[in-house]
Design a protein around this motif. Sequence first.
Motif, PDB file in Angstrom:
ATOM      1  N   ALA A   2       0.844  -1.198   0.000  1.00 55.31           N
ATOM      2  CA  ALA A   2       0.000   0.000   0.000  1.00 55.31           C
ATOM      3  C   ALA A   2       0.881   1.250   0.000  1.00 55.31           C
ATOM      4  CB  ALA A   2      -0.904  -0.004   1.220  1.00 55.31           C
ATOM      5  N   ILE A   3       0.407   2.265  -0.682  1.00 52.08           N
ATOM      6  CA  ILE A   3       1.121   3.551  -0.705  1.00 52.08           C
ATOM      7  C   ILE A   3       0.716   4.337   0.538  1.00 52.08           C
ATOM      8  CG2 ILE A   3       1.438   5.717  -1.954  1.00 52.08           C
ATOM      9  CD1 ILE A   3       0.796   4.166  -4.528  1.00 52.08           C
ATOM     10  N   PRO A   4       1.703   4.804   1.338  1.00 52.76           N
ATOM     11  CA  PRO A   4       1.354   5.531   2.571  1.00 52.76           C
ATOM     12  C   PRO A   4       0.827   6.933   2.278  1.00 52.76           C
ATOM     13  CG  PRO A   4       3.723   5.525   2.255  1.00 52.76           C
ATOM     14  CD  PRO A   4       3.135   4.664   1.162  1.00 52.76           C
ATOM     15  N   VAL A   5       0.021   7.440   3.207  1.00 52.53           N
ATOM     16  CA  VAL A   5      -0.463   8.823   3.150  1.00 52.53           C
ATOM     17  C   VAL A   5       0.561   9.693   3.851  1.00 52.53           C
ATOM     18  CG1 VAL A   5      -2.292  10.404   3.891  1.00 52.53           C
ATOM     19  CG2 VAL A   5      -2.870   8.109   3.082  1.00 52.53           C
ATOM     20  N   TRP A   6       0.884  10.843   3.258  1.00 54.68           N
ATOM     21  CA  TRP A   6       1.887  11.755   3.806  1.00 54.68           C
ATOM     22  C   TRP A   6       1.531  12.153   5.238  1.00 54.68           C
ATOM     23  CZ3 TRP A   6       1.661  16.811   5.568  1.00 54.68           C
ATOM     24  CH2 TRP A   6       2.881  17.444   5.781  1.00 54.68           C
ATOM     25  N   GLN A   7       2.540  12.161   6.079  1.00 55.84           N
ATOM     26  CA  GLN A   7       2.383  12.570   7.473  1.00 55.84           C
ATOM     27  C   GLN A   7       3.347  13.706   7.760  1.00 55.84           C
ATOM     28  OE1 GLN A   7       0.106  11.271   9.679  1.00 55.84           O
ATOM     29  NE2 GLN A   7      -0.637  10.139   7.907  1.00 55.84           N
ATOM     30  N   PRO A   8       2.873  14.815   8.351  1.00 60.79           N
ATOM     31  CA  PRO A   8       3.786  15.914   8.671  1.00 60.79           C
ATOM     32  C   PRO A   8       4.866  15.444   9.641  1.00 60.79           C
ATOM     33  CG  PRO A   8       1.577  16.328   9.558  1.00 60.79           C
ATOM     34  CD  PRO A   8       1.515  15.060   8.782  1.00 60.79           C
ATOM     35  N   GLY A   9       6.080  15.951   9.431  1.00 59.43           N
ATOM     36  CA  GLY A   9       7.198  15.625  10.315  1.00 59.43           C
ATOM     37  C   GLY A   9       7.869  14.310   9.989  1.00 59.43           C
ATOM     38  N   THR A  10       7.382  13.584   8.995  1.00 58.00           N
ATOM     39  CA  THR A  10       7.990  12.312   8.615  1.00 58.00           C
ATOM     40  C   THR A  10       9.011  12.547   7.515  1.00 58.00           C
ATOM     41  OG1 THR A  10       5.933  11.155   9.131  1.00 58.00           O
ATOM     42  CG2 THR A  10       7.518   9.990   7.733  1.00 58.00           C
ATOM     43  N   LEU A  11      10.200  11.979   7.678  1.00 56.87           N
ATOM     44  CA  LEU A  11      11.219  12.062   6.636  1.00 56.87           C
ATOM     45  C   LEU A  11      11.060  10.865   5.717  1.00 56.87           C
ATOM     46  CD1 LEU A  11      14.315  13.110   8.762  1.00 56.87           C
ATOM     47  CD2 LEU A  11      12.889  14.553   7.318  1.00 56.87           C
ATOM     48  N   TYR A  12      10.963  11.117   4.418  1.00 56.02           N
ATOM     49  CA  TYR A  12      10.818  10.064   3.433  1.00 56.02           C
ATOM     50  C   TYR A  12      12.081  10.001   2.588  1.00 56.02           C
ATOM     51  CZ  TYR A  12       5.882  10.325   4.668  1.00 56.02           C
ATOM     52  OH  TYR A  12       4.701  10.307   5.353  1.00 56.02           O
ATOM     53  N   PRO A  13      12.576   8.818   2.266  1.00 57.12           N
ATOM     54  CA  PRO A  13      13.769   8.705   1.420  1.00 57.12           C
ATOM     55  C   PRO A  13      13.484   9.284   0.026  1.00 57.12           C
ATOM     56  CG  PRO A  13      13.216   6.584   2.430  1.00 57.12           C
ATOM     57  CD  PRO A  13      12.087   7.531   2.719  1.00 57.12           C
ATOM     58  N   ASN A  14      14.528   9.764  -0.643  1.00 59.17           N
ATOM     59  CA  ASN A  14      14.381  10.265  -2.011  1.00 59.17           C
ATOM     60  C   ASN A  14      13.715   9.210  -2.870  1.00 59.17           C
ATOM     61  OD1 ASN A  14      15.529  12.719  -1.487  1.00 59.17           O
ATOM     62  ND2 ASN A  14      17.579  12.128  -2.184  1.00 59.17           N
ATOM     63  N   GLY A  15      12.771   9.644  -3.691  1.00 61.66           N
ATOM     64  CA  GLY A  15      12.069   8.747  -4.594  1.00 61.66           C
ATOM     65  C   GLY A  15      10.855   8.075  -3.989  1.00 61.66           C
ATOM     66  N   SER A  16      10.557   8.375  -2.733  1.00 60.03           N
ATOM     67  CA  SER A  16       9.381   7.773  -2.089  1.00 60.03           C
ATOM     68  C   SER A  16       8.099   8.261  -2.750  1.00 60.03           C
ATOM     69  CB  SER A  16       9.338   8.142  -0.608  1.00 60.03           C
ATOM     70  OG  SER A  16      10.410   7.565   0.079  1.00 60.03           O
ATOM     71  N   VAL A  17       7.101   7.408  -2.763  1.00 60.69           N
ATOM     72  CA  VAL A  17       5.784   7.772  -3.269  1.00 60.69           C
ATOM     73  C   VAL A  17       4.836   7.797  -2.070  1.00 60.69           C
ATOM     74  CG1 VAL A  17       3.871   7.079  -4.748  1.00 60.69           C
ATOM     75  CG2 VAL A  17       6.229   6.727  -5.511  1.00 60.69           C
ATOM     76  N   VAL A  18       4.191   8.943  -1.854  1.00 61.62           N
ATOM     77  CA  VAL A  18       3.208   9.076  -0.780  1.00 61.62           C
ATOM     78  C   VAL A  18       1.979   9.789  -1.334  1.00 61.62           C
ATOM     79  CG1 VAL A  18       4.864   9.063   1.126  1.00 61.62           C
ATOM     80  CG2 VAL A  18       4.249  11.222   0.056  1.00 61.62           C
ATOM     81  N   LEU A  19       0.841   9.485  -0.775  1.00 65.11           N
ATOM     82  CA  LEU A  19      -0.412  10.110  -1.200  1.00 65.11           C
ATOM     83  C   LEU A  19      -0.618  11.425  -0.459  1.00 65.11           C
ATOM     84  CD1 LEU A  19      -2.731   6.984  -1.160  1.00 65.11           C
ATOM     85  CD2 LEU A  19      -1.805   8.157  -3.161  1.00 65.11           C
ATOM     86  N   PRO A  20      -1.205  12.431  -1.127  1.00 64.28           N
ATOM     87  CA  PRO A  20      -1.511  13.681  -0.419  1.00 64.28           C
ATOM     88  C   PRO A  20      -2.613  13.452   0.615  1.00 64.28           C
ATOM     89  CG  PRO A  20      -2.429  13.711  -2.630  1.00 64.28           C
ATOM     90  CD  PRO A  20      -1.610  12.446  -2.512  1.00 64.28           C
TER      91      PRO A  20
END
Length: 184
Positions: A2-20
């Motif tokens: 599953a694609i995660p939903v963006w969370q404020p304060g979370t660091l995502y690795p370059n190239g990560s896919v997150v939902l708005p």
Amino acid sequence: MAIPVWQPGTLYPNGSVVLPTAPIVTNLAALVNAGFDDGTMSGWDFTVLSGADAPTMSALNPYNGAWCVSLQSTGGTTIVEALNDAVPATDPGAVLSASAQVRLSFSGLSSGRAILRWYTSGMVEISTTDGPTIQKPGNNSERWVQANVTGTAPPLAAYVRTGFIMAAGSNGDVRIDGMAWSYV
């Protein structure tokens, strides 16, 4: 996976896919009677901000179609605001552009400008973005001039309206036609 939903304060690795966290608005609602082509002021909310004169429909040299809206001064200065009935959703940070065609009389004082009005999700006004004021050309020629405004939706913005402000004084007149808008 599953694609995660963006969370404020979370660091995502370059190239990560997150939902708005909310849908992204990509198109605007069509303006209602943007060129006054039906010969009426329907689709617009007009407010006289000062003065005694009211806008009317005019078939005298419209920008396109058969009609435009006109404000003719009978001596004093009158200022009128008009907002289109289209109220599309928007996102904070979205950049919008709007334009209106303005024709100023060669006599008297007149002006016009395009505006964007920003609202919260509860339709409480946040702010207005004003475009530069178009004033009578120096050579006194009566011609159509495009008034533009570009604005960035402020924090908490959920809705936007566009329109114009027209002013006529000292026996002048101003005509408006051909309102348009888009995302930049």
